[in-house]
Design a protein around this motif. Structure first.
Motif, PDB file in Angstrom:
ATOM      1  N   ILE A  27       0.835  -1.207   0.000  1.00  0.00           N
ATOM      2  CA  ILE A  27       0.000   0.000   0.000  1.00  0.00           C
ATOM      3  C   ILE A  27       0.866   1.252   0.000  1.00  0.00           C
ATOM      4  O   ILE A  27       1.866   1.351   0.716  1.00  0.00           O
ATOM      5  CB  ILE A  27      -1.017   0.028   1.164  1.00  0.00           C
ATOM      6  N   LEU A  28       0.435   2.174  -0.855  1.00  0.00           N
ATOM      7  CA  LEU A  28       1.074   3.475  -0.972  1.00  0.00           C
ATOM      8  C   LEU A  28       0.206   4.460  -0.191  1.00  0.00           C
ATOM      9  O   LEU A  28      -1.020   4.463  -0.359  1.00  0.00           O
ATOM     10  CB  LEU A  28       1.081   3.841  -2.457  1.00  0.00           C
ATOM     11  N   GLY A  29       0.796   5.282   0.642  1.00  0.00           N
ATOM     12  CA  GLY A  29       0.020   6.251   1.418  1.00  0.00           C
ATOM     13  C   GLY A  29      -0.333   7.458   0.559  1.00  0.00           C
ATOM     14  O   GLY A  29       0.538   8.235   0.196  1.00  0.00           O
ATOM     15  N   SER A  30      -1.623   7.621   0.238  1.00  0.00           N
ATOM     16  CA  SER A  30      -2.042   8.797  -0.534  1.00  0.00           C
ATOM     17  C   SER A  30      -1.873  10.042   0.328  1.00  0.00           C
ATOM     18  O   SER A  30      -1.389  11.070  -0.113  1.00  0.00           O
ATOM     19  CB  SER A  30      -3.501   8.658  -0.967  1.00  0.00           C
ATOM     20  N   LYS A  31      -2.317   9.924   1.588  1.00  0.00           N
ATOM     21  CA  LYS A  31      -2.081  10.983   2.570  1.00  0.00           C
ATOM     22  C   LYS A  31      -1.886  10.359   3.941  1.00  0.00           C
ATOM     23  O   LYS A  31      -2.317   9.229   4.190  1.00  0.00           O
ATOM     24  CB  LYS A  31      -3.176  12.041   2.548  1.00  0.00           C
ATOM     25  N   LEU A  32      -1.217  11.096   4.799  1.00  0.00           N
ATOM     26  CA  LEU A  32      -0.801  10.603   6.108  1.00  0.00           C
ATOM     27  C   LEU A  32      -1.419  11.461   7.198  1.00  0.00           C
ATOM     28  O   LEU A  32      -1.586  12.671   7.006  1.00  0.00           O
ATOM     29  CB  LEU A  32       0.738  10.692   6.225  1.00  0.00           C
ATOM     30  N   CYS A  33      -1.768  10.828   8.320  1.00  0.00           N
ATOM     31  CA  CYS A  33      -2.289  11.598   9.452  1.00  0.00           C
ATOM     32  C   CYS A  33      -1.764  11.012  10.752  1.00  0.00           C
ATOM     33  O   CYS A  33      -1.284   9.882  10.788  1.00  0.00           O
ATOM     34  CB  CYS A  33      -3.816  11.574   9.440  1.00  0.00           C
ATOM     35  N   GLN A  34      -1.827  11.812  11.822  1.00  0.00           N
ATOM     36  CA  GLN A  34      -1.419  11.359  13.157  1.00  0.00           C
ATOM     37  C   GLN A  34      -2.683  11.125  13.980  1.00  0.00           C
ATOM     38  O   GLN A  34      -3.261  12.055  14.515  1.00  0.00           O
ATOM     39  CB  GLN A  34      -0.564  12.427  13.846  1.00  0.00           C
ATOM     40  N   TYR A  35      -3.065   9.838  14.087  1.00  0.00           N
ATOM     41  CA  TYR A  35      -4.329   9.537  14.772  1.00  0.00           C
ATOM     42  C   TYR A  35      -4.226   9.737  16.293  1.00  0.00           C
ATOM     43  O   TYR A  35      -5.240   9.789  16.978  1.00  0.00           O
ATOM     44  CB  TYR A  35      -4.794   8.103  14.459  1.00  0.00           C
ATOM     45  N   ASP A  36      -3.000   9.885  16.826  1.00  0.00           N
ATOM     46  CA  ASP A  36      -2.840  10.046  18.277  1.00  0.00           C
ATOM     47  C   ASP A  36      -2.720  11.511  18.703  1.00  0.00           C
ATOM     48  O   ASP A  36      -2.409  11.801  19.861  1.00  0.00           O
ATOM     49  CB  ASP A  36      -1.659   9.208  18.796  1.00  0.00           C
ATOM     50  N   VAL A  37      -2.942  12.437  17.787  1.00  0.00           N
ATOM     51  CA  VAL A  37      -2.959  13.866  18.151  1.00  0.00           C
ATOM     52  C   VAL A  37      -4.388  14.236  18.548  1.00  0.00           C
ATOM     53  O   VAL A  37      -5.330  14.037  17.777  1.00  0.00           O
ATOM     54  CB  VAL A  37      -2.477  14.739  16.968  1.00  0.00           C
ATOM     55  N   ASP A  38      -4.558  14.738  19.755  1.00  0.00           N
ATOM     56  CA  ASP A  38      -5.902  15.057  20.252  1.00  0.00           C
ATOM     57  C   ASP A  38      -5.872  16.313  21.108  1.00  0.00           C
ATOM     58  O   ASP A  38      -5.518  16.280  22.289  1.00  0.00           O
ATOM     59  CB  ASP A  38      -6.441  13.860  21.059  1.00  0.00           C
ATOM     60  N   ILE A  39      -6.214  17.448  20.509  1.00  0.00           N
ATOM     61  CA  ILE A  39      -6.415  18.682  21.277  1.00  0.00           C
ATOM     62  C   ILE A  39      -7.860  19.140  21.059  1.00  0.00           C
ATOM     63  O   ILE A  39      -8.152  20.334  20.954  1.00  0.00           O
ATOM     64  CB  ILE A  39      -5.368  19.784  20.953  1.00  0.00           C
ATOM     65  N   THR A  40      -8.747  18.124  21.007  1.00  0.00           N
ATOM     66  CA  THR A  40     -10.177  18.391  20.827  1.00  0.00           C
ATOM     67  C   THR A  40     -10.754  19.168  22.012  1.00  0.00           C
ATOM     68  O   THR A  40     -11.797  19.805  21.871  1.00  0.00           O
ATOM     69  CB  THR A  40     -10.967  17.075  20.657  1.00  0.00           C
ATOM     70  N   ALA A  41     -10.074  19.144  23.165  1.00  0.00           N
ATOM     71  CA  ALA A  41     -10.515  19.908  24.335  1.00  0.00           C
ATOM     72  C   ALA A  41     -10.640  21.391  24.007  1.00  0.00           C
ATOM     73  O   ALA A  41     -11.407  22.116  24.639  1.00  0.00           O
ATOM     74  CB  ALA A  41      -9.536  19.699  25.494  1.00  0.00           C
ATOM     75  N   PHE A  42      -9.876  21.845  22.995  1.00  0.00           N
ATOM     76  CA  PHE A  42      -9.915  23.251  22.595  1.00  0.00           C
ATOM     77  C   PHE A  42     -10.752  23.476  21.349  1.00  0.00           C
ATOM     78  O   PHE A  42     -10.678  24.524  20.713  1.00  0.00           O
ATOM     79  CB  PHE A  42      -8.485  23.770  22.402  1.00  0.00           C
ATOM     80  N   GLY A  43     -11.529  22.460  20.977  1.00  0.00           N
ATOM     81  CA  GLY A  43     -12.426  22.596  19.832  1.00  0.00           C
ATOM     82  C   GLY A  43     -11.793  22.263  18.494  1.00  0.00           C
ATOM     83  O   GLY A  43     -12.436  22.409  17.458  1.00  0.00           O
ATOM     84  N   HIS A  44     -10.550  21.812  18.506  1.00  0.00           N
ATOM     85  CA  HIS A  44      -9.898  21.444  17.244  1.00  0.00           C
ATOM     86  C   HIS A  44     -10.334  20.042  16.823  1.00  0.00           C
ATOM     87  O   HIS A  44     -10.605  19.199  17.674  1.00  0.00           O
ATOM     88  CB  HIS A  44      -8.375  21.486  17.390  1.00  0.00           C
ATOM     89  N   PRO A  45     -10.364  19.789  15.507  1.00  0.00           N
ATOM     90  CA  PRO A  45     -10.682  18.429  15.053  1.00  0.00           C
ATOM     91  C   PRO A  45      -9.609  17.432  15.519  1.00  0.00           C
ATOM     92  O   PRO A  45      -8.451  17.812  15.738  1.00  0.00           O
ATOM     93  CB  PRO A  45     -10.659  18.547  13.523  1.00  0.00           C
ATOM     94  N   LEU A  46     -10.004  16.181  15.648  1.00  0.00           N
ATOM     95  CA  LEU A  46      -9.074  15.103  15.982  1.00  0.00           C
ATOM     96  C   LEU A  46      -7.944  15.073  14.941  1.00  0.00           C
ATOM     97  O   LEU A  46      -8.205  15.192  13.750  1.00  0.00           O
ATOM     98  CB  LEU A  46      -9.863  13.794  15.946  1.00  0.00           C
ATOM     99  N   GLY A  47      -6.717  14.947  15.408  1.00  0.00           N
ATOM    100  CA  GLY A  47      -5.575  14.826  14.492  1.00  0.00           C
ATOM    101  C   GLY A  47      -5.040  16.147  13.984  1.00  0.00           C
ATOM    102  O   GLY A  47      -4.095  16.179  13.201  1.00  0.00           O
TER     103      GLY A  47
END
Ligand code: 4EZ
Length: 232
Positions: A90-110
């Motif tokens: 598998i080739l990564g079309s796009k990459l994300c960090q699923y363990d980034v979580d600052i949703t406490a401040f209203g930001h989207p997950l990641g």
């Protein structure tokens, strides 16, 4: 041209070093960088150690110290999508960090302010990968790869990553390489061969298939290198 090839574990670069004999090595920041000269071109190969921080250091060193103009990651991943089986590429079309979580401040997950949830890989490198796959009659899939500093071996966690990020595969370095390359404006691609399905059997499967899947990815990257250097 100067190209950097990164793996996370020594097993992920061993098949490359076995094929590319005569090399010199340089140690920087706890990593060994193997230098390979091929007809006026230079390839640097290193394994970063596991995780996003290590991958970020290795990728930055490849670019800022060794002046790499393209970065290719080769290694194994856990399959999330049901149509990915052990050994598949598998080739990564796009990459994300699923363990980034600052949703406490209203930001989207990641999401990290001034950055993006998803970082796209390089179209030209991906096109080269698809050309190699077509020429060799290899089934190369493409999809979102989610990275985080956890080995996923649990169906619940696996489903959570699929649900929130629509990812096809999970690993621990790709997004770090993506962030560094994006900020330093260096084209990159992330190629992975499936070693497990990130479920309750992932640890056992990983141990069994690390070597064979890592070799599949490395063999494919070697064919990509041939294409890239042929065309200059
Ligand atoms: C991380 N790599 C695994 C390193 C595991 C054990 C000593 C790839 C990977 C992965 N990462 C393969 N399968 C995975 C999974 N299920 N979750 C996360 O890049 C080291």
């Amino acid at each position: 041209m100067i190209i950097g090839i990164i793996g996370a574990m020594v097993e992920e670069i061993t098949p490359l070093l076995e094929r590319l004999k005569h090399y010199e090595s340089k140690n920087i920041g706890g990593n060994t960088y193997y230098e390979v000269k091929i007809g006026g071109h230079t390839i640097y190969i290193a394994y970063s150690k596991i995780g996003k921080v290590h991958a970020a250091l290795t990728c930055s060193t490849m670019i800022l110290h060794f002046q790499c103009e393209k970065i290719i990651f080769s290694g194994v991943a856990g399959g999330l999508s049901p149509d990915l089986h052990i050994g598949d590429l598998i080739l990564g079309s796009k990459l994300c960090q699923y363990d980034v979580d600052i949703t406490a401040f209203g930001h989207p997950l990641g999401f990290i302010p001034e950055s993006r949830v998803f970082i796209e890989s390089d179209e030209t490198l991906n096109a080269i990968a698809h050309r190699v796959a077509q020429n060799q009659h290899i089934n190369l899939k493409e999809g979102i790869i989610a990275s985080g500093d956890l080995f996923i071996a649990d169906s619940g966690k696996k489903q959570w990553i699929i649900q929130h990020f629509g990812a096809s595969a999970v690993e621990m370095e790709g997004a770090a390489v993506a962030v560094v390359c994006d900020l330093l404006k260096v084209p990159f691609c992330i190629l992975r061969s499936i070693s497990d399905s990130a479920d309750g059997k992932a640890d056992v499967n990983f141990d069994e298939f690390l070597e064979s899947s890592a070799k599949r990815s490395a063999d494919f990257v070697m064919m990509m290198i041939d294409q890239i250097l042929e065309k200059k």
